[in-house]
Design a protein around this motif. Structure first.
Motif, PDB file in Angstrom:
ATOM      1  N   ALA A 167      -0.637  63.840  53.188  1.00 21.81           N
ATOM      2  CA  ALA A 167      -0.094  64.018  51.848  1.00 21.81           C
ATOM      3  C   ALA A 167       0.051  62.645  51.179  1.00 21.81           C
ATOM      4  O   ALA A 167      -0.131  61.597  51.810  1.00 21.81           O
ATOM      5  CB  ALA A 167       1.247  64.735  51.915  1.00 21.81           C
ATOM      6  N   SER A 168       0.415  62.649  49.904  1.00 23.71           N
ATOM      7  CA  SER A 168       0.520  61.389  49.167  1.00 23.71           C
ATOM      8  C   SER A 168       1.577  60.459  49.732  1.00 23.71           C
ATOM      9  O   SER A 168       1.507  59.236  49.555  1.00 23.71           O
ATOM     10  CB  SER A 168       0.822  61.681  47.694  1.00 23.71           C
ATOM     11  OG  SER A 168       2.021  62.440  47.582  1.00 23.71           O
ATOM     12  N   ASP A 169       2.570  61.014  50.453  1.00 25.62           N
ATOM     13  CA  ASP A 169       3.616  60.183  51.050  1.00 25.62           C
ATOM     14  C   ASP A 169       3.263  59.710  52.451  1.00 25.62           C
ATOM     15  O   ASP A 169       4.089  59.104  53.141  1.00 25.62           O
ATOM     16  CB  ASP A 169       4.950  60.949  51.074  1.00 25.62           C
ATOM     17  CG  ASP A 169       4.855  62.263  51.851  1.00 25.62           C
ATOM     18  OD1 ASP A 169       3.778  62.554  52.410  1.00 25.62           O
ATOM     19  OD2 ASP A 169       5.856  62.997  51.879  1.00 25.62           O
ATOM     20  N   GLY A 170       2.041  59.978  52.921  1.00 23.70           N
ATOM     21  CA  GLY A 170       1.597  59.545  54.220  1.00 23.70           C
ATOM     22  C   GLY A 170       1.882  60.520  55.342  1.00 23.70           C
ATOM     23  O   GLY A 170       1.486  60.297  56.490  1.00 23.70           O
ATOM     24  N   ARG A 171       2.522  61.605  55.024  1.00 23.56           N
ATOM     25  CA  ARG A 171       2.861  62.612  56.035  1.00 23.56           C
ATOM     26  C   ARG A 171       1.620  63.401  56.432  1.00 23.56           C
ATOM     27  O   ARG A 171       0.849  63.832  55.592  1.00 23.56           O
ATOM     28  CB  ARG A 171       3.933  63.545  55.468  1.00 23.56           C
ATOM     29  CG  ARG A 171       4.334  64.702  56.365  1.00 23.56           C
ATOM     30  CD  ARG A 171       5.507  65.443  55.734  1.00 23.56           C
ATOM     31  NE  ARG A 171       5.244  65.714  54.335  1.00 23.56           N
ATOM     32  CZ  ARG A 171       4.648  66.814  53.894  1.00 23.56           C
ATOM     33  NH1 ARG A 171       4.220  67.742  54.744  1.00 23.56           N
ATOM     34  NH2 ARG A 171       4.482  66.999  52.593  1.00 23.56           N
TER      35      ARG A 171
ATOM     36  N   TYR B 143      -5.248  65.345  49.119  1.00 22.90           N
ATOM     37  CA  TYR B 143      -4.906  65.023  50.502  1.00 22.90           C
ATOM     38  C   TYR B 143      -5.958  64.068  51.056  1.00 22.90           C
ATOM     39  O   TYR B 143      -7.165  64.321  50.925  1.00 22.90           O
ATOM     40  CB  TYR B 143      -4.832  66.282  51.356  1.00 22.90           C
ATOM     41  CG  TYR B 143      -3.675  67.178  50.967  1.00 22.90           C
ATOM     42  CD1 TYR B 143      -2.436  67.075  51.602  1.00 22.90           C
ATOM     43  CD2 TYR B 143      -3.806  68.122  49.936  1.00 22.90           C
ATOM     44  CE1 TYR B 143      -1.367  67.887  51.235  1.00 22.90           C
ATOM     45  CE2 TYR B 143      -2.748  68.929  49.561  1.00 22.90           C
ATOM     46  CZ  TYR B 143      -1.533  68.804  50.212  1.00 22.90           C
ATOM     47  OH  TYR B 143      -0.470  69.598  49.831  1.00 22.90           O
TER      48      TYR B 143
END
Length: 239
Positions: free
Chosen positions: A145-149, A183
């Motif tokens: 995801a955009s937050d690195g998750r 993603y």
């Protein structure tokens, strides 16, 4: 006998260099820059040469003819260069126009090109691809995801060298559909000896338009906001 001054005999319009004059310099525009100026200067010099030649030691006609031939050749080459430049500019414009119209024909097509961001819609699967530099024994793709998750991880097994296409159903680790958006694809591959194999991510997109760049080339615009050079296309298909 009174000595004659050859400088005074020069026709009007021809600049002369007198080394005895204080601070004498040759003007940078003495010879001119265009073919017409050069030809005019040459003709004036030739006339001055004929008028001031020694009657007992006249200018060799063959040498004069050679000088005229050289002038005409230089002038002809400049005109030829100008014609070629104009022709090349016209050809370049035609090629650019043809390239643009050819790219426009791809509107509505599904394309596969290098890219690490996969676009997931509110419904349906999202297509992507991998290009492997060699055969792999293990191949995995993580979707971040955009937050690195890490939202999901796909095990693709062994693959042959080349291009392969896949789809992601959008479901995460928990089985729930992930939110629509972009993603990032992170691919990893290794061969039977455990040596890493280069795996480059490819993403699909639907061509929605064409844009002409300042250089005259064309770019394909996709619905997910990407700009793709036609030369970078890996696959092209109709949905």
């Amino acid at each position: 006998m009174m000595a004659t001054n050859p400088v005074a005999a020069l026709p009007a319009g021809i600049r002369a260099y007198d080394p005895s004059a204080a601070g004498a310099v040759v003007g940078k525009n003495t010879l001119g820059t265009s073919a017409a100026e050069t030809q005019d200067y040459f003709m004036k010099m030739l006339l001055a040469q004929i008028q001031n030649q020694d009657p007992l030691n006249a200018q060799d006609p063959a040498e004069m003819t050679s000088q005229l031939t050289q002038l005409n050749t230089a002038s002809g080459i400049e005109r030829l260069n100008g014609s070629i430049s104009a022709m090349l500019a016209q050809t370049s414009a035609q090629i650019s126009s043809q390239s643009f119209m050819g790219s426009a024909a791809m509107i509505g097509s599904q394309v596969l090109a290098p890219g690490e961001v996969l676009a997931l819609g509110e419904t349906g699967d999202a297509g992507f691809g991998l290009r492997l530099s060699g055969d792999s024994a293990q191949t995995t793709v993580k979707l971040l995801a955009s937050d690195g998750r890490v939202v999901d991880e796909l095990s693709l097994g062994s693959l042959r060298a080349g291009v392969h296409t896949f789809t992601w159903d959008g479901a995460g680790y928990d089985g729930e559909r992930a939110a629509s958006g972009g993603y990032r694809l992170v691919a990893a591959a290794s061969d039977t000896a455990g040596t890493a194999v280069v795996a480059s991510a490819l993403t699909q997109g639907l061509v929605s338009g064409v844009r002409r760049t300042d250089s005259g080339s064309s770019q394909l615009l996709t619905t997910d906001g990407r700009s793709i050079e036609p030369a970078d296309l890996i696959q092209l298909s109709k949905p």
